[in-house]
Design a protein around this motif. Structure first.
Motif, PDB file in Angstrom:
ATOM      1  N   PHE B 443       0.823  -1.218   0.000  1.00 51.10           N
ATOM      2  CA  PHE B 443       0.000   0.000   0.000  1.00 51.10           C
ATOM      3  C   PHE B 443       0.855   1.264   0.000  1.00 51.10           C
ATOM      4  O   PHE B 443       0.518   2.261  -0.617  1.00 51.10           O
ATOM      5  CB  PHE B 443      -0.980  -0.003   1.176  1.00 51.10           C
ATOM      6  CG  PHE B 443      -2.171  -0.882   0.912  1.00 51.10           C
ATOM      7  CD1 PHE B 443      -2.980  -0.649  -0.188  1.00 51.10           C
ATOM      8  CD2 PHE B 443      -2.492  -1.941   1.744  1.00 51.10           C
ATOM      9  CE1 PHE B 443      -4.082  -1.457  -0.456  1.00 51.10           C
ATOM     10  CE2 PHE B 443      -3.588  -2.754   1.481  1.00 51.10           C
ATOM     11  CZ  PHE B 443      -4.384  -2.518   0.383  1.00 51.10           C
ATOM     12  N   LEU B 444       1.986   1.210   0.701  1.00 51.26           N
ATOM     13  CA  LEU B 444       2.881   2.372   0.691  1.00 51.26           C
ATOM     14  C   LEU B 444       3.465   2.615  -0.691  1.00 51.26           C
ATOM     15  O   LEU B 444       3.644   3.757  -1.112  1.00 51.26           O
ATOM     16  CB  LEU B 444       4.003   2.187   1.718  1.00 51.26           C
ATOM     17  CG  LEU B 444       3.899   3.040   2.971  1.00 51.26           C
ATOM     18  CD1 LEU B 444       3.955   4.523   2.604  1.00 51.26           C
ATOM     19  CD2 LEU B 444       2.598   2.786   3.718  1.00 51.26           C
ATOM     20  N   SER B 445       3.752   1.511  -1.400  1.00 51.62           N
ATOM     21  CA  SER B 445       4.311   1.717  -2.748  1.00 51.62           C
ATOM     22  C   SER B 445       3.259   2.397  -3.618  1.00 51.62           C
ATOM     23  O   SER B 445       3.583   3.229  -4.472  1.00 51.62           O
ATOM     24  CB  SER B 445       4.769   0.393  -3.366  1.00 51.62           C
ATOM     25  OG  SER B 445       3.648  -0.377  -3.760  1.00 51.62           O
ATOM     26  N   PHE B 446       1.994   2.095  -3.361  1.00 51.74           N
ATOM     27  CA  PHE B 446       0.920   2.755  -4.115  1.00 51.74           C
ATOM     28  C   PHE B 446       0.845   4.237  -3.754  1.00 51.74           C
ATOM     29  O   PHE B 446       0.881   5.104  -4.625  1.00 51.74           O
ATOM     30  CB  PHE B 446      -0.418   2.063  -3.825  1.00 51.74           C
ATOM     31  CG  PHE B 446      -1.588   2.697  -4.517  1.00 51.74           C
ATOM     32  CD1 PHE B 446      -1.891   2.385  -5.831  1.00 51.74           C
ATOM     33  CD2 PHE B 446      -2.379   3.638  -3.866  1.00 51.74           C
ATOM     34  CE1 PHE B 446      -2.958   2.990  -6.481  1.00 51.74           C
ATOM     35  CE2 PHE B 446      -3.448   4.244  -4.512  1.00 51.74           C
ATOM     36  CZ  PHE B 446      -3.740   3.917  -5.821  1.00 51.74           C
ATOM     37  N   CYS B 458       4.518  14.050   2.814  1.00 52.46           N
ATOM     38  CA  CYS B 458       3.978  12.994   1.969  1.00 52.46           C
ATOM     39  C   CYS B 458       4.985  12.572   0.911  1.00 52.46           C
ATOM     40  O   CYS B 458       5.237  11.386   0.708  1.00 52.46           O
ATOM     41  CB  CYS B 458       2.674  13.479   1.340  1.00 52.46           C
ATOM     42  SG  CYS B 458       1.925  12.310   0.229  1.00 52.46           S
ATOM     43  N   ARG B 459       5.585  13.545   0.243  1.00 49.55           N
ATOM     44  CA  ARG B 459       6.514  13.234  -0.845  1.00 49.55           C
ATOM     45  C   ARG B 459       7.727  12.460  -0.353  1.00 49.55           C
ATOM     46  O   ARG B 459       8.096  11.427  -0.901  1.00 49.55           O
ATOM     47  CB  ARG B 459       6.963  14.542  -1.511  1.00 49.55           C
ATOM     48  CG  ARG B 459       7.940  14.366  -2.656  1.00 49.55           C
ATOM     49  CD  ARG B 459       8.427  15.720  -3.173  1.00 49.55           C
ATOM     50  NE  ARG B 459       9.307  16.387  -2.234  1.00 49.55           N
ATOM     51  CZ  ARG B 459       9.083  17.569  -1.687  1.00 49.55           C
ATOM     52  NH1 ARG B 459       8.001  18.253  -1.990  1.00 49.55           N
ATOM     53  NH2 ARG B 459       9.932  18.094  -0.824  1.00 49.55           N
ATOM     54  N   GLU B 460       8.356  12.977   0.686  1.00 48.51           N
ATOM     55  CA  GLU B 460       9.596  12.361   1.173  1.00 48.51           C
ATOM     56  C   GLU B 460       9.287  11.278   2.211  1.00 48.51           C
ATOM     57  O   GLU B 460       9.971  10.261   2.257  1.00 48.51           O
ATOM     58  CB  GLU B 460      10.502  13.432   1.803  1.00 48.51           C
ATOM     59  CG  GLU B 460      10.757  14.664   0.928  1.00 48.51           C
ATOM     60  CD  GLU B 460      11.750  14.418  -0.200  1.00 48.51           C
ATOM     61  OE1 GLU B 460      12.564  13.480  -0.097  1.00 48.51           O
ATOM     62  OE2 GLU B 460      11.680  15.149  -1.207  1.00 48.51           O
ATOM     63  N   GLY B 461       8.272  11.526   3.038  1.00 50.33           N
ATOM     64  CA  GLY B 461       7.981  10.607   4.139  1.00 50.33           C
ATOM     65  C   GLY B 461       7.484   9.257   3.672  1.00 50.33           C
ATOM     66  O   GLY B 461       7.909   8.216   4.178  1.00 50.33           O
ATOM     67  N   THR B 462       6.582   9.234   2.687  1.00 48.94           N
ATOM     68  CA  THR B 462       6.086   7.940   2.210  1.00 48.94           C
ATOM     69  C   THR B 462       7.225   7.165   1.554  1.00 48.94           C
ATOM     70  O   THR B 462       7.299   5.947   1.652  1.00 48.94           O
ATOM     71  CB  THR B 462       4.931   8.115   1.205  1.00 48.94           C
ATOM     72  OG1 THR B 462       5.345   8.972   0.160  1.00 48.94           O
ATOM     73  CG2 THR B 462       3.697   8.691   1.880  1.00 48.94           C
ATOM     74  N   LYS B 463       8.117   7.885   0.906  1.00 49.73           N
ATOM     75  CA  LYS B 463       9.272   7.229   0.278  1.00 49.73           C
ATOM     76  C   LYS B 463      10.142   6.543   1.334  1.00 49.73           C
ATOM     77  O   LYS B 463      10.535   5.392   1.173  1.00 49.73           O
ATOM     78  CB  LYS B 463      10.084   8.287  -0.482  1.00 49.73           C
ATOM     79  CG  LYS B 463      11.408   7.806  -1.016  1.00 49.73           C
ATOM     80  CD  LYS B 463      11.239   6.914  -2.208  1.00 49.73           C
ATOM     81  CE  LYS B 463      12.585   6.529  -2.799  1.00 49.73           C
ATOM     82  NZ  LYS B 463      12.414   5.621  -3.934  1.00 49.73           N
TER      83      LYS B 463
END
Lengths: 345, 594, 528
Positions: B443-446, B458-463
């Motif tokens: 789900f994180l990759s999505f 969101c941009r850096e944190g999810t990565k």
């Protein structure tokens, strides 16, 4: 008026005021990257988040309007944790070449990392890896340093109107580029340099000052642009006897910091090797260097020879008021009103 | 006069299973038997039971055939339509009792549902406005046109309807804000940008009952004082787009849209805007930016769209399912509507049931029904008799609910309290073979891929969350990764700009909350309890089963398998790179994992 | 400018005529675009499809040299449609009847025949301009550099007055001055007819005031303008010329004529920062300091006097112009004792009523003051003519359209119009020596329409030769939609392709401005 409390201090402000502005009124500092009151508020960098009582998540103070009775905290542990996490994330994807970076000493990322004690990132992993673009003659674009605050994009669209740059791709691959990721010189960019002045980090660096001095070594001199009649305020950054940087003067009522390519990047003619450095006198058809004494003697002698209106003078729309005044005073004192300048051209 | 009506499901699922071919074959057979004037074929919307498609129902007897193929048509026509013998092998078989049923009402998948919003789906021809009207369509609109706008708002308010798109904001309140917002021009927008992987209820409603959505939109417009609507629908839903266009054209022809609708003096225009498939465009401000032709990026709220929305005008945005509820409320009254559901969540909710259950498909249930009923009664339990592990509710932004919470009443507030969310109603069921760390990673990759890139967390944190999860599933996790992940997840949730970032950490947070032991097993024991993470598996050859065929030896890229022909082979663990090639190649099941 | 730059953003309507603002005054151009984005109506009139045309509500692409017809046409519509501000006309102006009678024949249809602008567009423009609560006109040399430039300026004034759009914030007539201190040079009396602050040399009071203050005899006969000076040199009436920071050998119309005059002089002294085309012809060249190497004041286009501060030292023995003049005066036996620019400014303030309240101290403290600023307490004047015009009543002047001095014919079938581009400035003395700018825009590109280029077999980047009755130059072609068929455009920044070898030195009878915006040429493809 709306009344609210920030860090226990009550403040009254106009409706529509943002929390950030209200805090400024109280002298409370809130860090920002993407905020510029002249531009659309985007709330993108999330550095300015604060805690508002009864709100579910932290709110971006730059774009959240105040509310009656609002209770705001700007320096809680939760706020600090979010800001530190934010800096940690930016740092994990930012070259740590501060030793040679032109922005050192004037970089907001550096300043905030210092403020919040973030010396290195907790996260390792992928990093942006773009080739720096130095193809245009005015500034270098190193998108590895870009923190995607979008100030440059908004300046370009909202102030200049050139719309040369935009965000490309999504998520981690987001990048500010010209159309088709081409170099700027192939785009609608007009090199006003306002993006360069707006960049809070070292992603956009003017070529003029490269390796020529650290911010703390420079003296800022406020003056007026020598080009068109708008009369924009400029700040010239000087080290020794050299101008190594130029910015629009944000406090000038004329341009409020805005610039065009000539004012921003066209002042280096001062250092041109073609500048005249000694008086020249025509001898045997050739202009040869002379002393001031000899040249002025010669001019004075010739001016005394001609009678009144046999003399004419062209004054200068580029010289100062004082100089124009003296020029016409001199010629009129010699008995001629044949004085003009290129006002018509 | 037709003697029989045959409904063949023409939802996207059944079409891909062969509806068109079935219809063509049926037409040929009918002609062969000269039945073409006695039997009428209707292509209907989705019946929800996509697992068993194409669905084929014969009226008036209500015989429910499923998984029919074009080749079945000669037999079906000959045996049933001509001779009247039911074709047993095409009936639905109850997996629990193994007996067959003839009527769809006897099928547990349907019998436990409460199909209000889906009442027309699979029943009417979605391309024929008359069928919608016969079933009570546009009565709600007629009523609404006779009411004061504020009366409509109050009716919806007292019905207790909450937004079905994600956050569950009370619909009536949203309308009231937009109604009270001053402005000479206002817009209503239908959010049909269904982006959650695994969710397709909006598509089914649009395909199966498009007029319900149009009717809801017109009523919303009347309530807030708007004369123009946009439907923002994904371009990946071509059938939905086509049926919407047909429906709009028919409604215009009937004077339900356009100038002076139903002689009320009111005007209404509906535009369709096709989205380009960005998940973030389901977020309302990004959606508006996209309609305006800008890059689909969220904008800060406030100002809320109700005050400053599309092109700066007051705008009311509702999701497809929400709007499809509205005609019912107007037609039957707020009290009728609020009789179903729980204290805080009224009416029904459609779920897209997928994953490891026997009956996948679309089901509409009353709010407050337990998760157990959905998974085991409607869903028919876990496939292959495996053990239930968890259900992921609310798509990539939701969270997973473990077995201990199976009796949780499904409504907005209970789900949120459990760390999940209603979201759009995606429900992915997982069994014991699912690795929960891998699930969070998926789900994180999505969300990372779909993050618009605007805000830092969101941009850096999810990565970074994704990288940590990838590391753990690859057996490279570090003890500090769990606290690191938790800290980051909280920061991203707390400081992201829009709903995408604020909910992206949910799968991580809920799996950490309910399945922390799986993370610990990956990190400390270098073991994947579900046996799924390849890098953590040890492959060995069961000498008892091995025939010595050498195909695994040839498949191994690391030359880690040795053994003579017709002798049991062996894997050298030191050389093995855990690629699984041998496992996939072995026809005898001799390659095993531990 | 009668308004301030800061007011542009808040105007409800802006009428930009004969000004390629985004290239010649980029920062003012930003303000115009921002005003448009904030909802202001924008009307743009220009022979070329300039950047602002893309932002305009109405774009009037008129033929070069037809401004007065267009302006009269707008006034005609305003009067015919009852949009005139009758109260303003009655109370604040005179001469309305004569003007109104003169514009009677300039119906939109009649004007269309002259300008090529569709009658309906003209009506639309007039309605937007006159219908707004505040409307400002911006113009530059596209209005003035014609043999009837004075008439055009009067027509602009007529338009502003007939709609009452002057003397209010965001409403007025705003010529955008082209050079950093052209306003100041005029204010300081660097003109043949006036002392500082536009006090005429033939006015008895002014003359005696300056005689007394300067302690010298003064000539009460008005002097000659630039164009007249060159004519007089050729007639042998002027023998010596002193040029301070000007480059007429590139900037003036019909350069052959100028060069002939410069060469005929007995004595030419040029004071500059570079060896310009003019300096190269001089008998004596004096090296001057540039703006960042000295102190002083500039007055910008909105009449704002601002401090210029020294950042670095002049190179070598170069000196500030004021110091050179002081030292020369000493050699001439004139008693001057200026030690600093501030000494000079104090004398200016003393003799110039509009500058009387300005001092270096106030400029340092208040950061710029807009004249008139008549005493130490006066806050400066953001916009002019509030409540009353400087002359009392605003005077309407009837204006008739006359064609330009030179029109295309069979031999010279195209119209050349000249101007500037964004990157370069004037004769390029500074920008051509800026490394970045000169690398980015190193040469002239003649703009030619797609139709004309196709007809003449010219492709983008081809070398072409442009010829007028006065001379010929070579440059590369830029084939573009920005110019309509029949018109070509050149800048005067490049000495290698000096457009002023081609331009016409016929002048406006009053302002003596040459007709740089219109001359007839022919274009041929040639070898580099």
């Amino acid at each position: 008026m709306i009344s609210l409390t920030i860090n226990g201090q009550r403040v009254e402000v106009e409706p529509e005021t943002t929390i950030l502005q209200a805090a400024e009124k109280l002298g409370i500092f809130i860090p920002t990257f993407c905020y510029d009151p002249e531009l659309t508020l985007v709330g993108a960098c999330r550095m300015c988040v604060v805690e508002v009582e009864k709100a579910r998540a932290l709110v971006a103070s730059c774009c959240t309007p105040v509310g009656e009775g609002m209770v705001v905290h700007t320096d809680t542990e939760r706020v600090h944790a979010a800001r530190k996490a934010n800096l940690n994330l930016l740092l994990a994807n930012h070259p740590l070449d501060c030793l040679t970076c032109e922005k050192t000493g004037n970089c907001r990322l550096q300043d905030y990392c210092y403020l919040y004690g973030v010396s290195e990132s907790e996260y390792s992993g992928d990093r942006k890896n773009y080739e720096p673009d130095a193809t245009n003659p005015f500034f270098v674009r190193n998108m590895n340093k870009c923190i995607l605050c979008g100030l440059c994009v908004r300046k370009c669209h909202e102030i200049n109107g050139a719309g040369a740059i935009e965000f490309m791709n999504r998520g981690f691959d987001s990048k500010v580029t010209a159309a088709f990721d081409d170099p700027l010189e192939n785009s609608s960019c007009v090199f006003c340099g306002m993006c360069v002045d707006a960049c809070p980090v070292g992603a956009l660096t003017p070529k003029q000052g490269l390796r020529k001095g650290r911010p703390w070594e420079l003296t800022a001199v406020k003056t007026v642009c020598p080009y068109c009649g708008t009369g924009c305020g400029l700040e010239l950054y000087v080290k020794g006897n050299e101008i190594v940087g130029i910015k629009g003067d944000a406090l000038s009522p004329v341009n409020r910091g805005l610039t065009c390519v000539k004012g921003h990047f066209g002042i280096d003619f001062l250092q041109s090797p073609e500048r005249l450095t000694r008086p020249l006198i025509r001898k045997n058809g050739e202009l040869v260097e002379s002393s001031w004494e000899e040249a002025l003697e010669l001019v004075a002698g010739k001016l005394k020879e001609v009678k009144g209106t046999e003399l004419a003078g062209l004054s200068s729309a580029r010289a100062t008021n004082e100089e124009n005044y003296l020029f016409q005073k001199l010629l009129r004192s010699l008995g001629t009103n044949n004085i003009d300048h290129c006002a018509r051209l | 006069m037709y003697e029989r009506h045959i409904l063949i499901c023409a939802g996207t699922g059944c079409i891909s299973s062969g509806t068109r071919e079935v219809k063509e074959a049926l037409e040929n057979e009918l002609i062969k038997h000269n039945l073409q004037d006695k039997v009428r074929i209707i292509l209907s919307g989705c019946h929800g039971f996509c697992e068993k498609g194409p669905i084929f129902i014969v009226y008036p007897e209500d015989i429910f055939y499923c998984e029919v193929k074009a080749e079945d048509m000669p037999e079906l026509v000959e045996e049933y339509l001509v001779k009247g013998n039911i074709v047993e092998r095409l009936l639905y078989k109850d997996p629990t009792t193994a007996g067959t049923v003839t009527s769809h009402e006897e099928i547990p998948f349907y019998s436990r549902q409460k199909r209000q919003v889906l009442r027309n789906c699979g029943v009417i021809d979605p391309e024929n406005i008359d069928e919608y009207i016969i079933r009570g369509g546009y009565i709600g609109l007629k009523k609404a046109l006779g009411m004061e706008p504020l009366e409509i708002v109050n009716t919806v308010k007292s019905s207790g309807l909450r937004g079905r798109g994600g956050a569950g904001f009370p619909t009536g309140m949203k309308w009231e804000f937009a109604h009270r917002s001053p402005g000479d021009k206002k817009y209503v927008v239908c959010n049909a940008d269904e982006g959650d992987p695994g969710a397709f209820m909006d598509r089914s409603v649009l395909e199966g009952d498009p007029h319900a959505v149009l009717e809801g939109l017109i009523i919303a417009g009347r309530a807030i004082g708007s004369d123009e609507a946009y439907i923002y629908v994904r371009a990946e839903y071509p059938l939905a787009v086509r049926r919407l266009r047909t429906a709009i054209a028919q409604a215009e022809e009937y004077g339900l849209i356009g100038q002076n609708i139903l002689n009320s003096g009111a005007n209404f225009k509906i535009n369709i805007k096709e989205g380009a498939g960005a998940f973030v465009c389901g977020e309302e401000t990004a959606l508006l930016a996209s309609i305006e032709g800008e890059r689909g990026m969220p904008r800060p709220r406030p100002p809320f769209p109700a005050v400053k929305g599309l092109w700066g005008k007051p705008t009311c945005i509702n999701n497809v399912e929400t709007l499809a509820n509205v005609p019912l409320i107007l037609r039957n009254g707020a009290d009728w509507y609020s009789a179903v559901g729980t204290e805080g969540s009224k009416g029904t909710k459609i779920f897209a049931l997928t994953g490891k259950v026997n009956n996948t498909g679309l089901c509409e249930v009353p709010m407050g029904i337990s998760l157990r009923e959905i998974v085991f009664d409607i869903g028919g339990g876990i496939r292959g008799g495996k053990k239930y592990k968890a259900v992921q509710i609310g798509g990539p932004s939701g969270g997973c609910i473990p077995e201990s919470l199976l009796d949780l009443p499904v409504d907005f507030d209970s789900l949120t309290a459990a760390g999940a969310m209603m979201g759009s109603g995606g429900m992915v069921v997982m069994d014991e073979d699912t690795c929960m760390v891998d699930l969070a990673r998926y789900f994180l990759s999505f969300t990372q891929r779909e993050s618009c890139g605007k805000c830092t967390p969101c941009r850096e944190g999810t990565k970074r969350m994704l990288e940590i999860l990838e590391r753990i599933t690859r057996g490279k996790g570090e003890p500090e990764d769990i606290p690191r992940l938790e800290k980051l997840a909280v920061a991203v949730k707390d400081s992201s700009l829009c709903g995408l970032g604020q909910t992206a950490p949910n799968p991580v947070l809920t799996t950490l909350r309910y399945f922390r032991d799986e993370y610990e097993a990956h990190i400390f024991d270098r073991r994947c309890p579900a046996g799924l993470c390849r890098d953590l598996l040890t492959y060995y050859i069961d000498a008892e089963v091995c025939t010595g065929c050498r195909s695994c030896v040839k498949a191994c890229p690391a030359e880690a398998i040795s053994g003579e022909k017709k002798e049991p082979h062996a894997i050298d663990e030191a050389k093995c790179i855990s690629c699984g090639a041998c496992f996939d190649r072995c026809k005898f099941g001799a390659v095993k994992t531990k | 400018m009668t308004n301030s730059i800061g007011e542009i953003e808040n105007a409800q309507a802006l009428f930009v005529i004969g000004s390629n603002t985004t290239e010649t005054h980029p920062v003012i151009g930003y303000r115009v675009k921002m005003a448009q984005k904030k909802g202001a109506s924008l009307i743009v009139a220009d022979p070329r499809r300039i950047e602002l045309a893309e932002y305009a509500d109405v774009f009037l692409q008129l033929r070069p040299g037809t401004n007065e017809a267009l302006l009269n046409g707008m006034i005609n519509v305003i009067i015919q449609e009852g949009l005139a501000d009758e109260g303003f006309i009655r109370e604040r102006t005179e001469g309305y009847e004569e003007m109104a009678a003169a514009v009677l024949k300039y119906t939109p249809e009649y004007v269309e025949g002259i300008t090529g602008v569709a009658a309906e567009d003209l009506r639309q423009a007039a309605r937007l301009y006159a219908g707004a609560d505040s409307a400002a006109i911006l113009y530059t040399m596209g209005i003035t550099q014609h043999t009837k430039g004075t008439d055009s300026v009067l027509a602009v004034a007529n338009l502003a007055m007939v709609s009452g759009n002057i003397g209010k914030p965001c409403s007025g007539v705003n010529p955008l001055r082209g050079q950093n201190n052209v306003q100041g040079a005029c204010d300081m009396g660097a003109l043949p007819v006036v002392f500082t602050g536009y006090q005429r040399v033939d006015n008895e009071d002014a003359l005696s005031k300056f005689k007394k203050a300067w302690g010298v005899k003064l000539n009460s006969q008005p002097g000659l303008t630039v164009t007249e000076i060159f004519d007089s040199i050729l007639q042998g009436k002027i023998k010596a010329l002193y040029v301070m920071g000007e480059n007429p050998a590139l900037s003036d119309a019909n350069l052959h004529h100028v060069m002939e005059a410069l060469e005929k002089l007995d004595f030419l002294v040029v004071q500059d920062i570079f060896l310009t085309e003019t300096a190269a012809l001089a008998d004596v060249v004096l090296p001057a300091a540039a703006f960042a190497e000295k102190q002083g004041t500039f007055t910008n286009t909105e009449r704002r006097v601002q401090m210029v501060r020294q950042a670095v030292n002049p190179p070598g023995e170069a000196k500030p112009d004021w110091l050179i003049l002081q030292e020369l005066a000493y050699k001439l036996g004139i008693e001057w004792h200026y030690e600093t620019p501030e000494d000079i400014f104090q004398e200016i303030a003393l003799l110039t009523p509009s500058y009387a309240g300005i001092s270096y101290q106030r400029l340092e403290e208040e950061g710029g003051l807009q004249w008139p600023c008549t005493d130490g307490e006066h806050p400066g004047t953001p916009y002019l003519h509030q409540g009353k015009f400087s002359r009392g009543k605003g005077l309407f002047t009837p204006v008739e359209y006359r064609p330009p001095a030179e029109e295309p014919d069979e031999e010279y079938p195209l119209v050349l119009t000249t101007g500037r581009n964004l990157f370069h400035y004037h004769t390029g003395t500074m920008t051509r020596r800026s490394n970045g700018i000169n690398a980015f825009k190193p040469e002239e590109m003649v703009q030619i329409s797609i139709d004309d280029a196709a007809r003449l077999g010219i492709n983008e980047g081809d070398m072409v030769e442009i010829t007028s009755r006065r001379g010929h130059v070579k440059a590369r072609a830029a084939v573009t939609e920005k110019v309509p068929p029949g018109i070509i455009f050149m800048t005067f920044h490049f000495h290698e392709a000096a457009a002023n070898l081609l331009t016409n030195n016929e002048v406006d009878p009053v302002a003596k401005i040459p007709e740089l915006k219109v001359c007839a040429v022919k274009v041929e493809k040639t070898e580099p």
